[in-house]
Design an enzyme around this catalytic site. Structure first.
Site, short mmCIF file in Angstrom:
data_model
loop_
_atom_site.label_atom_id
_atom_site.label_comp_id
_atom_site.label_asym_id
_atom_site.label_seq_id
_atom_site.Cartn_x
_atom_site.Cartn_y
_atom_site.Cartn_z
N LYS A 1 -10.62 -2.90 -3.61
CA LYS A 1 -12.36 -1.20 -3.07
C LYS A 1 -11.37 -0.83 -4.27
CE LYS A 1 -13.27 -2.18 1.21
NZ LYS A 1 -11.88 -2.35 2.06
N LYS B 1 0.92 -1.58 0.12
CA LYS B 1 -0.16 -0.22 -0.17
C LYS B 1 0.84 1.01 -0.16
CE LYS B 1 -4.07 -1.54 1.33
NZ LYS B 1 -5.38 -2.30 1.50
N LYS C 1 -4.32 -8.78 -6.12
CA LYS C 1 -5.61 -8.73 -5.38
C LYS C 1 -6.29 -7.70 -5.81
CE LYS C 1 -6.14 -6.37 -0.96
NZ LYS C 1 -7.10 -6.73 -0.02
N1 AQP Z 1 -9.61 -9.94 -3.29
C1 AQP Z 1 -9.90 -10.72 -1.75
N2 AQP Z 1 -10.06 -11.80 -1.76
C2 AQP Z 1 -10.59 -12.22 -1.26
N3 AQP Z 1 -10.31 -11.45 0.38
C3 AQP Z 1 -10.32 -10.08 0.05
N4 AQP Z 1 -10.62 -9.13 1.11
C4 AQP Z 1 -10.05 -8.11 0.27
N5 AQP Z 1 -10.06 -8.24 -0.85
C5 AQP Z 1 -10.46 -9.48 -1.09
C6 AQP Z 1 -11.20 -9.54 2.24
O1 AQP Z 1 -11.83 -8.63 2.93
C7 AQP Z 1 -11.97 -8.68 4.02
C8 AQP Z 1 -11.78 -6.93 4.98
O2 AQP Z 1 -11.07 -5.46 4.75
P1 AQP Z 1 -10.73 -4.78 4.77
O3 AQP Z 1 -11.80 -3.98 2.91
O4 AQP Z 1 -10.70 -4.41 5.62
O5 AQP Z 1 -9.29 -4.32 4.01
P2 AQP Z 1 -8.49 -5.14 3.02
O6 AQP Z 1 -8.28 -6.76 2.67
O7 AQP Z 1 -7.16 -3.67 2.19
O8 AQP Z 1 -9.42 -5.06 1.32
P3 AQP Z 1 -9.38 -4.19 0.20
O9 AQP Z 1 -10.14 -4.27 -0.61
O10 AQP Z 1 -7.90 -4.32 -0.40
O11 AQP Z 1 -9.26 -2.41 0.57
P4 AQP Z 1 -8.78 -1.30 0.29
O12 AQP Z 1 -8.36 -0.85 -0.99
O13 AQP Z 1 -9.77 -0.06 0.77
O14 AQP Z 1 -7.42 -1.55 0.89
C9 AQP Z 1 -10.64 -9.74 4.72
O15 AQP Z 1 -11.01 -10.33 5.07
C10 AQP Z 1 -9.91 -9.60 3.34
O16 AQP Z 1 -9.16 -10.62 3.58
#
Ligand code: AQP
Length: 354
Positions: free
Chosen positions: A220, A134, A217
């Site tokens: 969002k 990140k 991956k």
């Molecule tokens: N691509 C993914 N595949 C499987 N699991 C995922 N999770 C997120 N992306 C994937 C799971 O969703 C839960 C919540 O995640 P989060 O929103 O708290 O944080 P993150 O993992 O950082 O998700 P994002 O979508 O990548 O958010 P941003 O872009 O805002 O940083 C977790 O259980 C995560 O494993």
């Protein structure tokens, strides 16, 4: 506990003054940092519902304090927070059976997070791959909160003495760090107060990848909307995104070994398996030998069939934000009833006079 190279980890502590039996308790959370994706649904929410339905004690949180580790527009954050809650409820989280709330309403998370900042080692944080991804080349300029994020996540989990954390693969390292923090706290203070929490990451859909680049991956906050399926995308958008998803020229193989070195193909097969509650083997038995022209529309139909009732219910719930706030406030009261005595005992153990 996972061994960390170069970091002395505490040996098992024989003193059992605070020994307690840890009853199984599930905790997990999602950041309101944008619209939820198919990755959040398959990697997290879908399994949260299953654990609730199996009768486990489940605590689910909209982790708003984590969201602000990167800039969030204060005018949009309340909507995003309610929308994540609505997505959970629409997917099957029952606020009567699970404890559902947003993190900032239970200040014990942040208080324990500070204690853990004083337990966790900088060397441990430096190894967190999600921070490296990140922060990228901009590491000097990101917030201190983003760096300390895994320590607050440990507090989110351990403030409830949670024993199981269902997460996607991307968060597994943070749950391992939670165990290291618990072990060091227990060791340093000569107690057995915090449990060794287990990450729960089995099954297809644990790592849903970006539709345009199978080495990243699905997130969002990824740059282009075309790289992800949002839980609120309509049928046409879902069909268009899968149609344009990157693949290769070969047909689908008849078994998973044939997906080696084909990240994008593997991703689409795993998404299908996740959405149909089956396995890549079963999907390839059905589609092996067929081309993407047949598979992609079938995948889009399946995704629409799963996601459209959820997004319709989300819209219905979002029409009454006051009701969502009421549910979150009630959940926070229930959460605090568990968290407050654990924090009070933590302060006592640390020697803080209150
Ligand atoms: N691509 C993914 N595949 C499987 N699991 C995922 N999770 C997120 N992306 C994937 C799971 O969703 C839960 C919540 O995640 P989060 O929103 O708290 O944080 P993150 O993992 O950082 O998700 P994002 O979508 O990548 O958010 P941003 O872009 O805002 O940083 C977790 O259980 C995560 O494993």
């Amino acid at each position: 506990m996972g061994k960390r190279k170069g970091t002395a980890l505490p040996a098992a502590n024989p003193r059992r003054s605070d020994a307690m039996s840890f009853t199984p308790r599930v905790f997990s959370g999602i950041k309101p940092s944008g619209g939820l994706t198919l990755g959040n649904y398959l990697g997290a929410i879908r399994r949260w519902v299953a654990m609730q339905d199996e009768g486990m004690e489940t605590i689910y949180c909209v982790v708003d304090l984590h969201a602000i580790t990167v800039w969030q527009d204060p005018k949009e954050l309340p909507h995003a927070t309610r929308e994540v809650a609505a997505a959970m409820i629409a997917s099957g989280i029952d606020p009567a059976r699970s404890i559902l709330f947003n993190q900032c309403r239970v200040s014990e998370h942040a208080e324990l997070g500070w204690i853990f900042n004083c337990v966790a080692r900088v060397g441990w944080m430096n190894r967190m791959t999600q921070f490296k991804e990140k922060a990228g080349a901009n590491a000097e300029n990101v917030s201190l909160g983003l760096y300390a994020y895994p320590s607050l996540m440990a507090a989110d989990i351990l403030i409830y003495h949670a024993t199981h954390v269902p997460v996607g693969e991307d968060q597994k390292q943070h749950v391992e760090l939670t165990r290291d923090i618990a072990a060091k706290f227990n060791h340093d203070y000569g107690v057995e107060f915090f449990p060794m929490t287990e990450p729960v990451t089995e099954g297809p859909g644990m790592r849903v990848m970006n539709l345009r680049d199978g080495s990243k991956k699905m997130s969002k906050s990824g740059e282009s909307d075309m790289e992800r399926i949002n839980m609120t995308d309509d049928a046409d958008t879902i069909a268009r995104k899968f149609k344009r998803a990157r693949t290769d020229a070969d047909a689908l193989p008849s078994e998973p070994a044939g997906l080696a070195g084909r990240a994008e193909a593997k991703n689409l097969v795993e998404i299908y398996a996740g959405l149909s509650d089956s396995t890549p083997e079963a999907v390839l038995r059905q589609f092996g030998g067929q081309g993407w022209g047949a598979f992609k529309p079938a995948l889009a139909d399946l995704a629409v069939q799963k996601l459209s009732p959820i997004s319709a219910e989300m819209s219905r719930l979002m029409a009454d934000p006051a009701e969502i706030d009421r549910l979150l406030a009630r959940g926070a009261e229930r959460a605090r009833a568990i968290a407050a005595p654990i924090l009070a005992r933590t302060y006592e153990i640390v020697g803080l006079v209150r």
